[in-house]
Design a protein around this motif. Sequence first.
Motif, PDB file in Angstrom:
ATOM      1  N   ALA A  74       0.643   2.783 -10.563  1.00 15.26           N
ATOM      2  CA  ALA A  74      -0.182   2.551  -9.951  1.00 15.26           C
ATOM      3  C   ALA A  74      -0.852   1.581  -9.428  1.00 15.26           C
ATOM      4  O   ALA A  74      -1.155   0.701  -8.318  1.00 15.26           O
ATOM      5  CB  ALA A  74      -0.583   4.311  -8.614  1.00 15.26           C
ATOM      6  N   LYS A  76      -1.144  -2.072  -7.474  1.00 15.97           N
ATOM      7  CA  LYS A  76      -2.048  -2.525  -7.058  1.00 15.97           C
ATOM      8  C   LYS A  76      -3.067  -3.565  -6.953  1.00 15.97           C
ATOM      9  O   LYS A  76      -2.780  -4.586  -6.140  1.00 15.97           O
ATOM     10  CB  LYS A  76      -3.400  -1.221  -6.612  1.00 15.97           C
ATOM     11  CG  LYS A  76      -5.282  -1.865  -6.153  1.00 15.97           C
ATOM     12  CD  LYS A  76      -5.065  -0.565  -4.819  1.00 15.97           C
ATOM     13  CE  LYS A  76      -6.918  -0.896  -4.498  1.00 15.97           C
ATOM     14  NZ  LYS A  76      -6.697  -2.487  -3.194  1.00 15.97           N
ATOM     15  N   VAL A 105       2.046   1.922  -2.758  1.00 20.01           N
ATOM     16  CA  VAL A 105       1.024   2.328  -4.416  1.00 20.01           C
ATOM     17  C   VAL A 105       0.398   3.346  -4.046  1.00 20.01           C
ATOM     18  O   VAL A 105       0.445   4.402  -5.097  1.00 20.01           O
ATOM     19  CB  VAL A 105      -0.669   1.048  -3.812  1.00 20.01           C
ATOM     20  CG1 VAL A 105      -1.716   1.991  -4.286  1.00 20.01           C
ATOM     21  CG2 VAL A 105      -0.312   0.011  -4.443  1.00 20.01           C
ATOM     22  N   LYS A 106       0.389   4.411  -2.876  1.00 18.32           N
ATOM     23  CA  LYS A 106       0.617   5.819  -2.519  1.00 18.32           C
ATOM     24  C   LYS A 106       1.345   5.995  -2.923  1.00 18.32           C
ATOM     25  O   LYS A 106       1.563   7.542  -3.321  1.00 18.32           O
ATOM     26  CB  LYS A 106      -0.072   5.640  -1.182  1.00 18.32           C
ATOM     27  CG  LYS A 106      -1.020   5.503  -0.202  1.00 18.32           C
ATOM     28  CD  LYS A 106      -1.163   5.862   1.284  1.00 18.32           C
ATOM     29  CE  LYS A 106      -2.036   4.677   1.931  1.00 18.32           C
ATOM     30  NZ  LYS A 106      -2.414   4.845   3.087  1.00 18.32           N
ATOM     31  N   GLY A 107       2.682   5.826  -2.869  1.00 19.45           N
ATOM     32  CA  GLY A 107       3.552   6.287  -3.764  1.00 19.45           C
ATOM     33  C   GLY A 107       3.616   6.413  -4.706  1.00 19.45           C
ATOM     34  O   GLY A 107       4.569   8.151  -5.317  1.00 19.45           O
ATOM     35  N   GLU A 127       0.750   6.778  -6.455  1.00 21.14           N
ATOM     36  CA  GLU A 127      -0.161   7.778  -7.422  1.00 21.14           C
ATOM     37  C   GLU A 127      -0.163   8.711  -8.143  1.00 21.14           C
ATOM     38  O   GLU A 127       0.713   9.642  -7.834  1.00 21.14           O
ATOM     39  CB  GLU A 127      -1.161   8.254  -5.695  1.00 21.14           C
ATOM     40  CG  GLU A 127      -2.154   8.400  -5.013  1.00 21.14           C
ATOM     41  CD  GLU A 127      -3.142   8.857  -4.323  1.00 21.14           C
ATOM     42  OE1 GLU A 127      -3.611   9.607  -3.911  1.00 21.14           O
ATOM     43  OE2 GLU A 127      -2.667   7.749  -3.271  1.00 21.14           O
ATOM     44  N   ASN A 178       0.720  -1.628   0.241  1.00 23.73           N
ATOM     45  CA  ASN A 178      -0.082  -0.389   0.124  1.00 23.73           C
ATOM     46  C   ASN A 178       0.981   1.134   0.674  1.00 23.73           C
ATOM     47  O   ASN A 178       0.562   2.337  -1.011  1.00 23.73           O
ATOM     48  CB  ASN A 178      -1.356   0.212   1.193  1.00 23.73           C
ATOM     49  CG  ASN A 178      -2.033  -1.478   1.616  1.00 23.73           C
ATOM     50  OD1 ASN A 178      -2.330  -0.956  -0.134  1.00 23.73           O
ATOM     51  ND2 ASN A 178      -2.828  -1.163   2.302  1.00 23.73           N
ATOM     52  N   THR A 179       1.741   1.392   0.988  1.00 26.71           N
ATOM     53  CA  THR A 179       3.550   1.961  -0.355  1.00 26.71           C
ATOM     54  C   THR A 179       3.358   2.277  -0.120  1.00 26.71           C
ATOM     55  O   THR A 179       3.526   3.668  -0.905  1.00 26.71           O
ATOM     56  CB  THR A 179       3.562   2.130   1.905  1.00 26.71           C
ATOM     57  OG1 THR A 179       3.900   1.437   3.059  1.00 26.71           O
ATOM     58  CG2 THR A 179       4.723   3.816   1.314  1.00 26.71           C
TER      59      THR A 179
END
Length: 103
Positions: free
Chosen positions: A15, A19, A6-8, A10, A3-4
């Motif tokens: 992304a 995910k 994926v957020k990085g 974004e 998740n980190t």
Amino acid sequence: MANTAVKGFEGWDTAPGLKKVADTWDRQVTVLMGRLGSEKSAVRGASGRFIGNDIGLGDQFRPIGQSKLNGLWGVAGADVLRSDDHGPEPADDGGGQVGFHGG
């Protein structure tokens, strides 16, 4: 951690791919943990069956009684090997040669 990542990423094309990989990984881990739990149960069950089988076989042989060979060494072999018999002892023949004689 996924998740980190994926957020990085974004807003990037990466992304959605990360995910999807993270979701696939999570599903695979869940399936694997379930399979390992089933295997663990199966191994425990097999272990119980082996123990039961061993006990059952032992119970079948127990009525046979003692072997007729039991006690033979206690009676017939008593005069062959005494506790004070330690085997041959070294002996000097007087000429510097060491040999053995029965003790």
